[in-house]
Design an enzyme around this catalytic site. Structure first.
Site, short mmCIF file in Angstrom:
data_model
loop_
_atom_site.label_atom_id
_atom_site.label_comp_id
_atom_site.label_asym_id
_atom_site.label_seq_id
_atom_site.Cartn_x
_atom_site.Cartn_y
_atom_site.Cartn_z
N ARG A 262 0.84 -1.19 0.00
CA ARG A 262 0.00 0.00 0.00
C ARG A 262 0.87 1.24 0.00
O ARG A 262 1.84 1.33 0.76
CB ARG A 262 -0.91 0.02 1.23
CG ARG A 262 -1.84 -1.18 1.24
CD ARG A 262 -2.86 -1.11 2.34
NE ARG A 262 -3.65 -2.34 2.32
CZ ARG A 262 -4.57 -2.65 3.22
NH1 ARG A 262 -4.82 -1.81 4.22
NH2 ARG A 262 -5.25 -3.78 3.13
N ARG A 277 2.24 0.93 10.30
CA ARG A 277 1.77 1.31 8.96
C ARG A 277 2.93 1.22 7.98
O ARG A 277 3.77 2.11 7.92
CB ARG A 277 1.18 2.72 9.00
CG ARG A 277 0.37 3.13 7.78
CD ARG A 277 -0.26 4.49 7.97
NE ARG A 277 -1.18 4.51 9.09
CZ ARG A 277 -2.47 4.14 9.01
NH1 ARG A 277 -2.97 3.76 7.86
NH2 ARG A 277 -3.23 4.17 10.08
#
Length: 424
Positions: A262, A277
Site C-alpha cells: 500500500r 503502517r
RNA sequence: GGAGAGGUGGCUGAGCGGUUGAAAGCGGCGGUCUUGAAAACCGUUGAGGGGUUUUCCCCCUCCCAGGGUUCGAAUCCCUGCCUCUCCGCCA
C-alpha cells in the site's frame, strides 16, 4: 456498486440512508440524467429495430432476385442518425456509470451514526490489559534493542515505511503465518488458497479499489497495466468474477496468506514510527462467498474466527462496529478488532471484517442460481483479516515483553519454533 | 524470445456476410412408461438491458476484448488479451 434499478425507483430513501455516512447524493442531477437516458435509449433502440427490420427485408428481396436499389436508398440516412444518438447514449451512460461508481454502499441499519473513530460502537471486550510493574517499551525500542527490527537498514535498501527483521523475531513472524493458516483450515473449515500478488485493472475494478482508490496502489512499470495487490481480498474475491454458482456450492470459505502493498498516500505523519503502517506487510485473509440470506450470520462468524486467533495468543482486544463516518466505501457493515498495545496504551486495529452485501458482487458479476426463484442473483461477499501479521507481531512483542527486554513466546507458537520459549 | 494453431451457450462441437441467439450431441430440468430405478420416448433449457402497474407481451445488446468495413457481421479487416503445439532460454 449499488443497484441502478433501485437508484431509479428508491432514490430518496437511498439518499436518506447514505446520510448516516455523511454522504450527500445529488438526487436532482441523477433524476434528470436518468430521464434523459431513458429518452435517448428508447430512440436508439427504435432506430436499431428499424435498421434490423429493413436489413432483413433487403436480404429477403435479394434472395428472391428483386431490385434492392430503392430499399438501399431508403436506408441511406438511417445509419448516420443512429450513429449520432448512439454516441450520445454512450456518453450519457458513461456519465451515469461514473456517478454510480462514486456512490458508497448503503450502511446496514445496525451501523451507528457518527463522524469519526470516536463514534464507533464497542460491542465486546476480551482479556485484561496487563499491568506492568515498570514502564513497558514499544516494539520499536524492544526491536532495536534486541537487534531484531532494523528500520534504518530498510530505509537504506528501499525507503521509509519498510522494515528488516532478523533472527528469532523473523522466525516468529513466519510462525504466525503458519499458525493462523492452520487454525483457519483445521478448525474453521476454510480452504487454503495461493494466488498471484500482481493483478490487472479488471480485478481492481471488480473489488472497487479502482477507480476511486488508485492512489493507494503501487502500479508496475511495463507494457501491461499491472498492480501489486493491496490485500488478498483482490485476487481471492475476483475468483468469483463472472461466475454463476449453483446453490449447493455456497458458502465458499477461503483463507489466503499474501504480502500486501500500500502506498499509504494521504497518511503522511500518521504512525510514522515502527511497524504499524508499512508499505509492505503480510496478512492472512478470510473471504466468504455466501447466499444473501446467510451473510450477516457469516459476517459474525468470520469476525469470531479472526478473534479466536487473538484468544489463542492470549492478547487482549475489543470489537467495535464502525460508525457511518468511519466505515469503508464499499462496506455495509464493518467490525474492527482492536488489540491492546502496551507501548501505546491503547487498542489498535488488527483486523477489519466487512460485509459488502451485493455491492462488490454487482461489480464482479458474482452470482448464483437461486432455486426458490429460479433466477440468477448476486451473492454476498464478506472478508476480514485473520489477522494482519505485522501488527500481530507488534502486539506479541509489546504484550509478552519482560523487564530485561526479552520476548516470551506465546504457548501456541512454541510448537512452530522448535519449542523456543523466550527470545533474547 | 522464434514458428505455427486457435478462442462460439454448463460441456463437446457446427456455422457460403442476409428469417442464426446460434445446428447437433452431452449435461440439467419437467413429463410419459415403471412397484422403484435405469433405459427409451416427448417436451424444455444462455446472460444483460429497456419498455409496458407488468407472473402476458414487445424491443435492444451480447458468439474473448476494443476499434473498423457494410443496408446487414459469430462470419471480412486492424489492434490487444488469453490458450495450445514445437524450438530456444530459465528458478
Amino acid at each position: 456498486m449499488l443497484d441502478p434499478r433501485l437508484l431509479r425507483t428508491n432514490l430518496d430513501e437511498i439518499a436518506k440512508r447514505l446520510q448516516i455516512r455523511s454522504y450527500h447524493l445529488d438526487v436532482d442531477k441523477l433524476r434528470s440524467l436518468e430521464s434523459k437516458r431513458k429518452d435517448i435509449q428508447t430512440e436508439v433502440q427504435e432506430l436499431q429495430n428499424l435498421r434490423n427490420v429493413r436489413s432483413k427485408n433487403i436480404g429477403q428481396a435479394k434472395a428472391k432476385g428483386e431490385d434492392i436499389s430503392q430499399m438501399l436508398a431508403e436506408v441511406d440516412t438511417l445509419g448516420e442518425r443512429l450513429r449520432v444518438v448512439e454516441v450520445e447514449l454512450a456518453a450519457l451512460q458513461e456519465q451515469l456509470h461514473a456517478i454510480y461508481l462514486s456512490i458508497p454502499n448503503v450502511p446496514h441499519e445496525s451501523v451507528p451514526a457518527g463522524a469519526s473513530e470516536a463514534d464507533n460502537l464497542e460491542i465486546r471486550r476480551w482479556g485484561e490489559p496487563k499491568q506492568f510493574p515498570y514502564s513497558p517499551l514499544d516494539h520499536v525500542d524492544l526491536g532495536e534493542q534486541g537487534g531484531w527490527l532494523d528500520f534504518a537498514a530498510a530505509a537504506k535498501i528501499t525507503g521509509a515505511r519498510f522494515v528488516v527483521m532478523r533472527g528469532k523475531i523473523a522466525r516468529m513472524h513466519r510462525a504466525l503465518i503458519q499458525f493462523m493458516l492452520d487454525v483457519h483450515t483445521k478448525e474453521h473449515g476454510y480452504q487454503e488458497i495461493y494466488v498471484p500478488y500482481i493483478v490487472n485493472s479488471d480485478s481492481l475494478y471488480g473489488t472497487c479499489q479502482l477507480p476511486k482508490f488508485g492512489e493507494e496502489l503501487f502500479a508496475l512499470k511495463g507494457e501491461q497495466e499491472y498492480y501489486l495487490i493491496p490485500t488478498a481480498e483482490v485476487p481471492v474475491t475476483n475468483l468469483a468474477r463472472d461466475v454463476i454458482f449453483e446453490a449447493d456450492q455456497l458458502s465458499i470459505k477461503y483463507v489466503c496468506h499474501t504480502p500486501c502493498f500500500r502506498s499509504e498516500a494521504g497518511s503522511y505523519g500518521k504512525d510514522t514510527r515502527g511497524m504499524i503502517r508499512q508499505h509492505q506487510f503480510e496478512k492472512v485473509e478470510l473471504v466468504q462467498l455466501v447466499k444473501p440470506e446467510d451473510s450477516y450470520a457469516a459476517h459474525e462468524q468470520l469476525t469470531r474466527h479472526a478473534e479466536s486467533i487473538l484468544q489463542k495468543l492470549n492478547l487482549p482486544y475489543r470489537v467495535v462496529i464502525l460508525c457511518g463516518g468511519d466505515i469503508g466505501f464499499q462496506s455495509a457493515k464493518t467490525h474492527d478488532i482492536e488489540v491492546w498495545l502496551p507501548g501505546q496504551q491503547r487498542y489498535r486495529e488488527i483486523s477489519s471484517c466487512s460485509n459488502f452485501e451485493d455491492y462488490q458482487a454487482r461489480r464482479l458479476q458474482a452470482r448464483w442460481r437461486n432455486p426458490t426463484t429460479g433466477k440468477v442473483e448476486l451473492i454476498h461477499t464478506i472478508n476480514g483479516s485473520g489477522l494482519a501479521i505485522g501488527r500481530t507481531l507488534v502486539a506479541i512483542m509489546e504484550n509478552y515483553q519482560d523487564e530485561q527486554g526479552r520476548i516470551h513466546v506465546p504457548e501456541v507458537l512454541q510448537a512452530y519454533m522448535d519449542g523456543l520459549k523466550i527470545i533474547e
